[in-house]
Structure formats: structure tokens, C-alpha cells
Design an enzyme around this catalytic site. Structure first.
Site, PDB file in Angstrom:
ATOM      1  CB  SER A 277     -11.884  -2.830  10.620  1.00 21.95           C
ATOM      2  OG  SER A 277     -10.901  -2.325  11.445  1.00 21.95           O
TER       3      SER A 277
ATOM      4  CB  VAL B 297      -0.789 -11.782   7.389  1.00 22.31           C
ATOM      5  CG1 VAL B 297      -0.336 -10.529   6.501  1.00 22.31           C
ATOM      6  CG2 VAL B 297      -0.566 -13.054   7.018  1.00 22.31           C
TER       7      VAL B 297
ATOM      8  CB  SER C  86     -18.770 -13.850  23.914  1.00 19.19           C
ATOM      9  OG  SER C  86     -17.502 -14.653  24.228  1.00 19.19           O
TER      10      SER C  86
ATOM     11  CG  ASP D  41      -3.345  -5.174  13.682  1.00 19.06           C
ATOM     12  OD1 ASP D  41      -4.187  -5.466  14.606  1.00 19.06           O
ATOM     13  OD2 ASP D  41      -4.070  -4.683  12.695  1.00 19.06           O
TER      14      ASP D  41
ATOM     15  CD  GLU E 113      -2.946   2.625  15.915  1.00 17.06           C
ATOM     16  OE1 GLU E 113      -2.229   2.546  16.479  1.00 17.06           O
ATOM     17  OE2 GLU E 113      -2.761   2.970  14.591  1.00 17.06           O
TER      18      GLU E 113
ATOM     19  CG  HIS F   5      -1.469  -1.442  15.191  1.00 21.42           C
ATOM     20  ND1 HIS F   5      -2.950  -1.632  15.713  1.00 21.42           N
ATOM     21  CD2 HIS F   5      -1.532  -1.424  13.785  1.00 21.42           C
ATOM     22  CE1 HIS F   5      -3.539  -1.396  14.526  1.00 21.42           C
ATOM     23  NE2 HIS F   5      -2.981  -1.344  13.517  1.00 21.42           N
TER      24      HIS F   5
ATOM     25  NE  ARG G 250      -1.861  -2.067   3.656  1.00 19.67           N
ATOM     26  CZ  ARG G 250      -2.341  -1.761   4.817  1.00 19.67           C
ATOM     27  NH1 ARG G 250      -3.576  -1.415   5.276  1.00 19.67           N
ATOM     28  NH2 ARG G 250      -1.589  -2.577   5.798  1.00 19.67           N
TER      29      ARG G 250
ATOM     30  CB  ALA H 118      -7.097  -9.641  17.340  1.00 23.37           C
TER      31      ALA H 118
ATOM     32  CG  LEU I 153     -10.116  -2.574  18.327  1.00 23.46           C
ATOM     33  CD1 LEU I 153      -8.375  -2.722  17.732  1.00 23.46           C
ATOM     34  CD2 LEU I 153     -10.793  -1.781  17.370  1.00 23.46           C
TER      35      LEU I 153
ATOM     36  CE  LYS J 285       0.739  -2.356   9.506  1.00 23.49           C
ATOM     37  NZ  LYS J 285      -0.314  -2.840  10.210  1.00 23.49           N
TER      38      LYS J 285
ATOM     39  CG  ASN K  13       1.104  -6.519   6.124  1.00 31.40           C
ATOM     40  OD1 ASN K  13       1.130  -7.557   6.272  1.00 31.40           O
ATOM     41  ND2 ASN K  13       1.765  -5.761   5.030  1.00 31.40           N
TER      42      ASN K  13
ATOM     43  CB  VAL L 237     -12.545  -7.090  12.051  1.00 32.90           C
ATOM     44  CG1 VAL L 237     -12.008  -8.576  11.642  1.00 32.90           C
ATOM     45  CG2 VAL L 237     -11.466  -6.135  11.875  1.00 32.90           C
TER      46      VAL L 237
ATOM     47  CG  ASP M 159     -19.659  -8.313  20.605  1.00 30.58           C
ATOM     48  OD1 ASP M 159     -18.626  -7.946  19.761  1.00 30.58           O
ATOM     49  OD2 ASP M 159     -19.885  -7.537  21.383  1.00 30.58           O
TER      50      ASP M 159
ATOM     51  CE1 TYR N 190      -5.232   2.118  10.692  1.00 34.45           C
ATOM     52  CE2 TYR N 190      -4.281   1.814   8.282  1.00 34.45           C
ATOM     53  CZ  TYR N 190      -5.288   2.025   9.097  1.00 34.45           C
ATOM     54  OH  TYR N 190      -6.491   2.239   8.607  1.00 34.45           O
TER      55      TYR N 190
END
Length: 370
Positions: free
Chosen positions: A133, A297, A219, A269, A117, A95, A16, A267, A239, A74, A299, A178, A197, A93
Site C-alpha cells: 500500500s 492497474v 469526507s 484490486d 490482504e 482479493h 515480483r 482500489a 479499502l 498475486k 498490481n 495508500v 477521509d 494476495y
């Protein structure tokens, strides 16, 4: 004249770029100088000529990083730490909960780091995280379906099944942007989807859009212990803005999953929500732990850089214009949500979630700016 630098992304498999030619043209029309590192847009299908035609100056890495405002996709990589400095604003971003070394580098350099973020509106939404997301959620279902195929190490299960054969069971942890996008796409592929959730209100708000074999459930620890072993595909989508993701799936639960089942931990990242997750790359996307494929992954949207770049710039451009055109203090006054985006300023941590994750005492964002 304020300058905006757009370096090439050097994180593994990151294609990107932080601005598009249309974005450059908008910024230049406002009297701003835009410096784009030569080749920065190649991975997203944007050539240097397009940037130059929009009014950008094509420069080398050092010149891009020398701008007043540096915009990226990133977090800085270790070889870029030496380019950080006190008189710059880095907008990307970050993180930092997952990458404490980046936080340490920003603090040591005194760099003002604004994390996409953690920019948060009064209603709790994260406008600069939302498009990525959405893409990551859709990719999670797409990637999961692919990894369930036997040639790719999976159980040999077609996600939507077929006549007379049950579909895959997909368990999605978290009903945010997400999770909802992952659940919707998996359901559209005719999978049996369990969307979990902790917020009944959030699940209730999604009821109108629920379709197919999609069941939403509040949940709990006991429910997780029962459901995780039954999943063909488990998608982690929780998140904590600015902080580390909670570990919801412990190693013992993973051990009980079916051989060759799949975990996609979106999650990652933010540290990951599955105890056995290890950060991976697009080149080597999976690791096998206890007979379960783990895809983590960090990203994920980088796999579709054209779509992701366009989506990202559509939401970041007004903030870039505000910060570069009027300065950070005035931009924060006009867009108060930017305050929550302040992660580091002049050697201080300004976001409570980031500070907690890094074990550092936070300062109030406005105090950091003064």
C-alpha cells in the site's frame, strides 16, 4: 520435510516473486525444503543461481505447485486453477471480492487460501498489505504526475506548478496507508492536495506529518460532488478489508471533470471506488472515459519489482516460516491475526467480508480448521 513452492507469476506484467534468496536461506536453515520455479525471480533482478546458492531447489511449474505450502504474489490465474488441490495451503494476495472466479476455483478444489490482504492485527492494521500500500500510494502520485503531461494524454499541467502559475489540484480519497503516501508525495511535489477521509480521528492522527499545500478534510457526499470536478488528478485509495471497495465517485461526477484530467484508482484490486474504472495493465495502463484518463492497474507495485519483492518478503517471511514449520493450526495459535487471513478452507469461506462479496454464508475460521 515440509515443502514451500514458489511459482513464477504469470499475471500480465507481474514481475515480483514471493521469496528472495535471503528468505530462502532462512527457511532452509530451519530444515524446510524450498522449491523455486526456474526463472521466477528474473523480473525482480534475481537469477536462478542466487536462489540455488541459498539452498533452493530449482524446479518446473508443476513441482513448485506440488509443495505443501505455495507462496505467491498475486491470485492464481485461470490457467493455474487446475493446479489447486485440497492438501495445500496457498499464501498470497487473493482479493477474492474483485476476482470471484478465483474464489470459486479455491472452493471447488478445497484449497486453503490465506490472503495477505486480510491478515489483520488487533489494532486494525494490515501488516502484509501495508508495504504494498505504501508503494502503491507513492506510485499513484508519481504516475498521476506523469499522466498529467500532455504527451501522455493529460491536461499539460505540471503537478507542482511554477512561479506565478498555480499547481495541480490533487484530490485523494481515503487517508489509509495508500492515501497518506499518495498525498504526502504529491504535496512534496508542491501540488495542492485535498486529503479526504470519513474518520476525523484518522485525519487528526496525521496532522503532525502534514506539510506543504496539504489540507485534510472530513469526507461527505456533498463535498465529493463539489471537489471531484475541480481535480486535475483524482486518486482513489479506499479499502474495505476482504470486501469490495465502495463506489464513491459516480459516473456523473466523472462527466463533470475537466477534459484530460486523470484518475488513478488504486482500489481497483478490490473492484475500484470510481464507477467508470476498468482494470488495466502496465502494458496498456489507461483508458479514456468521458474525456478523463483512467489508470487502474491492479498490481501497481509490480512496476517496481525489486523494491516490492524486498518489501513484501520482509513482512511475509515470519508467517511463511510459521505455517510451513509448525502447520497452519499451530501458526494461527501463535499469530492469531492469521485467522483473519483465512479466506477459504476445505470448500468453505471463512472471512465475513469475502463471504459477503461472494454472496456465500461464512463459517467461523476456527471451525474451518477443525
Amino acid at each position: 520435510m515440509a515443502s514451500i513452492g514458489v511459482p513464477s507469476e504469470i499475471k500480465a506484467d507481474e514481475q515480483r516473486v514471493a521469496l528472495t534468496p535471503d528468505g530462502v536461506k532462512e527457511l532452509v536453515s530451519q530444515g524446510l525444503e524450498v522449491r523455486v520455479q526456474a526463472g521466477a525471480g528474473a523480473g525482480a533482478g534475481i537469477n536462478d543461481e542466487a536462489f540455488a546458492a541459498a539452498g533452493a531447489k530449482l524446479v518446473n511449474r508443476e513441482e513448485a505447485w506440488a509443495a505443501h505450502l505455495v507462496v505467491k504474489v498475486k491470485e492464481p490465474q485461470e490457467e493455474e486453477f487446475g493446479l489447486l488441490r485440497q492438501d495445500m495451503v496457498l499464501f498470497t494476495y487473493l482479493h477474492l471480492a474483485a476476482y470471484p472466479k478465483v474464489g470459486e476455483a479455491l472452493l471447488e478444489a478445497g484449497t486453503t487460501g490465506v490472503g495477505y490482504e486480510t491478515v489483520q492485527l488487533e489494532n486494525g492494521s494490515l501488516p502484509l498489505l501495508a508495504p504494498m500500500s505504501e508503494i502503491a500510494g507513492r506510485l499513484a502520485a508519481q504516475v498521476g504526475a506523469h499522466l498529467l503531461e500532455r504527451p501522455h494524454g493529460g491536461r499539460g499541467v505540471l503537478i507542482g506548478g511554477c512561479t506565478g502559475v498555480r499547481p495541480a489540484r490533487v484530490v485523494v480519497l481515503g487517508a489509509g496507508t495508500v492515501g497518506w503516501n499518495a498525498a504526502r508525495l504529491a504535496a512534496a511535489m508542491d501540488a495542492e492536495v485535498m486529503l479526504l477521509d470519513r474518520s476525523p480521528e484518522r485525519l487528526r492522527s496525521l496532522e503532525a506529518g502534514r506539510s506543504g499545500r496539504l489540507i485534510s478534510v472530513v469526507s461527505s457526499r456533498g463535498l465529493l460532488e463539489r471537489l471531484v470536478p475541480t481535480a486535475d488528478l483524482l486518486i482513489g485509495a479506499v479499502l474495505t478489508p476482504g470486501g469490495r471497495a465502495p463506489t464513491l465517485v459516480e459516473e456523473e461526477m466523472v462527466k463533470q471533470m475537466k477534459p484530460h484530467s486523470v484518475i488513478v484508482d488504486v482500489a481497483i484490486d478490490q473492484g475500484g471506488c470510481v464507477a467508470t474504472s476498468q482494470e488495466t495493465t502496465h502494458t496498456n495502463p489507461t483508458v479514456n472515459v468521458h474525456g478523463v484518463q483512467h489508470y487502474a492497474v491492479s498490481n501497481m507495485p509490480g512496476a517496481v519489482p525489486f523494491t516490492s519483492t524486498e518489501a513484501l518478503v520482509s513482512v511475509t517471511l515470519p508467517y511463511i516460516l510459521g505455517i510451513a514449520g509448525r502447520g497452519l493450526e499451530e501458526a494461527v495459535t501463535e499469530r492469531p491475526e492469521l485467522l483473519s487471513g483465512l479466506n477459504t478452507v476445505q470448500g468453505s469461506v471463512c472471512h465475513p467480508g469475502v463471504a459477503k462479496a461472494l454472496g456465500i454464508q461464512p463459517r467461523h475460521p476456527m471451525a474451518c480448521l477443525r
